[in-house]
Write an enzyme that holds these catalytic residues in place. Structure first.
Site, PDB file in Angstrom:
ATOM      1  N   HIS A 136     134.483 -95.842  67.940  1.00  0.00           N
ATOM      2  CA  HIS A 136     135.557 -96.737  67.521  1.00  0.00           C
ATOM      3  C   HIS A 136     135.273 -97.288  66.129  1.00  0.00           C
ATOM      4  O   HIS A 136     134.184 -97.143  65.599  1.00  0.00           O
ATOM      5  CB  HIS A 136     135.729 -97.892  68.514  1.00  0.00           C
ATOM      6  CG  HIS A 136     136.470 -97.511  69.751  1.00  0.00           C
ATOM      7  ND1 HIS A 136     135.843 -96.991  70.861  1.00  0.00           N
ATOM      8  CD2 HIS A 136     137.788 -97.574  70.060  1.00  0.00           C
ATOM      9  CE1 HIS A 136     136.751 -96.749  71.800  1.00  0.00           C
ATOM     10  NE2 HIS A 136     137.939 -97.091  71.332  1.00  0.00           N
ATOM     11  N   LYS A 140     135.851-103.326  66.301  1.00  0.00           N
ATOM     12  CA  LYS A 140     136.009-103.442  67.753  1.00  0.00           C
ATOM     13  C   LYS A 140     134.970-104.400  68.306  1.00  0.00           C
ATOM     14  O   LYS A 140     133.777-104.293  68.019  1.00  0.00           O
ATOM     15  CB  LYS A 140     135.888-102.079  68.426  1.00  0.00           C
ATOM     16  CG  LYS A 140     136.148-102.147  69.930  1.00  0.00           C
ATOM     17  CD  LYS A 140     136.474-100.811  70.510  1.00  0.00           C
ATOM     18  CE  LYS A 140     136.764-100.902  72.008  1.00  0.00           C
ATOM     19  NZ  LYS A 140     137.942-101.749  72.295  1.00  0.00           N
TER      20      LYS A 140
END
Length: 240
Positions: A136, A140
């Site tokens: 990610h 995040k």
């Protein structure tokens, strides 16, 4: 449909754009700088809330929506230990609640593929080891991702030689390793890999942008805004 957005970061802003494109109205936007507007009179302007905040605030945000008799869809992750408590509270208050670790249609199909593959591999657990990897963007907040945790829990339910998931690599065959990487601008990649000395079997889902997540959250809101109960994306997508 009149929507209250609880959380107005990148996801909330994209939900706003897509929701308006589908003919919906955003009547309330709650963010870190206007929490004093998170009141019953303001929330009663809406007929559904979409909550995307963080693991430290999600529980209280959802609880307040339920107290205000407002159906709520939540995509916040990293607070799984409180999910059953909020579901019980919703049931007690006769509310409406839907939580998903990922709202993407593709990911929810991927969840079903993951369960099916785990069933196929379960009788070969001595030959194959299984691990997960997720990538990610660096902003995040939770690691591993909520989607990776969902995938891991699905595998653990079926693949009985694994006892629990762990963050990072583990050489213990009873551990299900989840490797997390944070690389910009990756919106999200999830891999489930079965490895043996002979071959590897992998399933991978790669998101190209956040659009699928936002659209799925709107579809979930469209589904529950006039219902009572506790729902999942399987209900929304009619996945049996």
């Amino acid at each position: 449909m009149k929507i209250a957005l609880i959380g107005y970061g990148k996801m909330g802003q994209l939900i706003e754009k897509l929701a308006m494109g589908r003919g919906h109205e955003i009547v309330v936007k709650i963010h870190i700088d206007n929490t004093e507007e998170f009141t019953r009179p303001n929330l009663q302007k809406a007929n559904v809330a979409i909550e995307f905040t963080g693991p430290d605030s999600a529980f209280e945000n959802i609880k307040r929506c339920i107290d205000y008799n407002l159906p709520v869809v939540s995509g916040s992750t990293g607070w799984n230990e409180n999910l059953e408590s909020i579901r019980a509270y919703c049931k007690e208050k006769n509310g409406s609640f839907l939580h998903a670790s990922n709202f993407s249609i593709g990911v929810n199909i991927f969840f079903e593929v993951n369960k099916y593959l785990a069933k196929l591999m379960a009788s070969h657990n001595q030959e194959y080891d299984v691990s997960l990897k997720e990538i990610h963007h660096t902003q995040k907040k939770d690691s591993p991702s909520g989607t990776a945790v969902t995938l891991a829990e699905q595998v653990l339910e079926i693949f009985k030689t694994k006892k629990n998931w762990v963050k990072g690599y583990s050489s213990n065959r009873e551990d299900l390793s989840i490797i997390s990487e944070r690389i910009d601008p990756a919106p999200g990649t999830h891999q489930v890999k079965y490895s043996s000395g002979i071959d590897d079997i992998e399933i991978i889902h790669t998101a190209h942008n956040r659009g699928g997540f936002a659209l799925g959250a709107i579809q979930a809101a469209e589904y529950i805004h006039d219902k009572k109960g506790i729902f999942t994306m399987q209900d929304v997508l009619q996945i049996k």
